[in-house]
Design an enzyme around this catalytic site. Sequence first.
Site, short mmCIF file in Angstrom:
data_model
loop_
_atom_site.label_atom_id
_atom_site.label_comp_id
_atom_site.label_asym_id
_atom_site.label_seq_id
_atom_site.Cartn_x
_atom_site.Cartn_y
_atom_site.Cartn_z
N SER A 126 -0.32 -0.07 7.41
CA SER A 126 -0.61 1.19 6.54
C SER A 126 -1.06 2.30 7.44
CB SER A 126 -1.51 0.87 5.69
OG SER A 126 -1.07 0.22 4.51
N GLU A 179 -10.54 -2.38 4.56
CA GLU A 179 -9.15 -1.74 4.75
C GLU A 179 -9.02 -0.40 4.24
OE1 GLU A 179 -6.39 -5.54 4.91
OE2 GLU A 179 -7.06 -5.27 2.95
N ASP A 221 0.71 -1.11 -0.04
CA ASP A 221 -0.02 0.05 -0.08
C ASP A 221 0.95 1.14 -0.08
OD1 ASP A 221 -1.51 -2.23 1.03
OD2 ASP A 221 -2.34 -1.19 2.78
N TRP A 264 5.74 -10.49 0.84
CA TRP A 264 5.01 -9.66 1.90
C TRP A 264 5.89 -10.26 3.25
CZ3 TRP A 264 2.18 -10.49 6.41
CH2 TRP A 264 1.46 -9.52 6.83
C1 FRU Z 1 -3.99 -3.81 2.71
C2 FRU Z 1 -3.43 -4.31 3.84
C3 FRU Z 1 -3.57 -3.14 5.04
C4 FRU Z 1 -2.58 -3.41 5.96
C5 FRU Z 1 -1.41 -3.49 5.08
C6 FRU Z 1 -0.46 -4.49 5.55
O1 FRU Z 1 -3.40 -4.28 1.62
O2 FRU Z 1 -3.84 -5.49 4.17
O3 FRU Z 1 -4.91 -3.07 5.60
O4 FRU Z 1 -2.42 -2.23 6.90
O5 FRU Z 1 -2.10 -4.07 3.88
O6 FRU Z 1 0.65 -4.83 4.95
#
Ligand code: FRU
Length: 530
Positions: free
Chosen positions: A100, A217, A40, A64
């Site tokens: 985020s 989100e 994000d 990730w």
């Molecule tokens: C959206 C998300 C957010 C979170 C972040 C974690 O893609 O899942 O809700 O803060 O990515 O990387």
Amino acid sequence: MTHETKLAKAEKAILNRAATLRDRWYPAYHIAARAGWINDPNGLCFYKGRYHAYFQHHPYSSEWGPMHWGHVSSEDLVTWRHEPIALAPTLEEECNGCWSGSAVVGDDGRLYFFYTGHRHAIDFDHPETRREVQCAAVSDDGVHWEKLGVVVPGDKPRGNFRDPKVWRQGNVWCMVVGQQSSEPRGQVALYTSRDLRTWQCEGVIYEWPTSEVRMIECPDLFCLGGRWVLCFSAMGMRPKGYVGRNYNNAGYLVGDWSLGKPFVPTTDFTPCDWGHNFYAPQSFETPDGRRIQFGWMSPFQFEAPEKADGWCGQFTLPRELTLGDDDRVRVRPAKEVMEWTRSHGSTSAQMLETSLNSGAGSPTIPSSDVRAASPHSSNAVTCSCPAFVCPIALAPNTEHTLASDLTCGLIELVFDLITSDAERMGVEVHHTSDGNRLFVGYDAQTGCVVVDRRNTIRGNRGYRAVPVNTRDGRIRLQVWLDRGCVEVYVNDGEAAMSELSYPGDGPRSVVLTSESGTTHVCELAMHRLA
Ligand code: FRU
């Protein structure tokens, strides 16, 4: 480990990875990390004369992982430079990631981050032990950050409570946060503050009407053209026609809202972008009052071949949002990007320059060989391809090569629907000798602009479509090509579509096609960007 030590370690890891990164799909002009994973956009802001874009970043692999905040900055929204990593997880409350969040300039002139501290569940059998809280950090230069710890623990302990977006509403600071009800349903909670330190819960201002969306989100609430737009990323939506077709889907509602009241939508949920790869957008306001949004071109759960090259993830171009009379958000590349492309495309293509601060190199981008583009004259084709004089008439079931090798560039096309009777008209881009090609064009049977990946070789296939307005008898397409993605803008703001794209080795051509009927192109311009 102190924050400084952890940042230094992450920085070293990134430099090592960047040194071996393979750049066949690495963007020449879209924002990406020097190496490693990003998701994000975070903390978008303008501070002390520069634009700043931060991002969810895992510096240790192309997957990730425990989230850091990466950072790029720019004077003009066009040329970005890499900055050192801004945040690394160090506190107990964020031990599994600094998730985020957003940035605001406080009354004291300092820059504040609000972000989610994330902890995984202590063990698999006790998912209720997963915790998310909102944390803050402060900086005087956007580069060096002092952590302030947890500022919003939430009204009760929650495992899904994240992505604070803060803005100033009159003399009150507001924060929207995405959360999950016990049902579970996606909700947006509001918090307010007078000093950015003490926050008060104002309750839930929006809840998805059914349990179909289990979590919201990255909420973003802003005023546009006198209305309120609630933009968010919905987890769990089922596809309906052309909407909701991605694994998770980012979209918006237009409606009414004021402090102390819930957000009342007056429109349906509309995708922010109709392509395969768009998620978690965030917006901010420029000093001259424009609303700019970046999205993450998410590969979702599908194969992302660039991972093998040492990186994964990029942003869309900065997009300028306005509201149409029909309460649909109009989306166009930021005017700075358009002006740069039209006027400077011939002098420099390196839109992501090497960081002065980090001393790190982004992969070398070949310098430009652009011929000056003249988008205002309808018959100018500026590229290493033959000059076409518009209108171009393409006979049924024929193809015409517009450029034999266009890896990075902008193609602007206008189709005349009154004189065309083709069933599908468009361009095949990223066309390589292994047969790979991505189709972007208009499908007259369905009245949609489509991006069709059925002839692509790497990555996921399938197509996406957006129904468009053809009242004036024309379809206008802007097709932005980068090394590993394609962005399409339709009818000067009507819709956008983002696609990851993985052409093969060798030259990448652009081919105009006309299926089962004649196509008339009344305007065509091409600009080479790298
Ligand atoms: C959206 C998300 C957010 C979170 C972040 C974690 O893609 O899942 O809700 O803060 O990515 O990387």
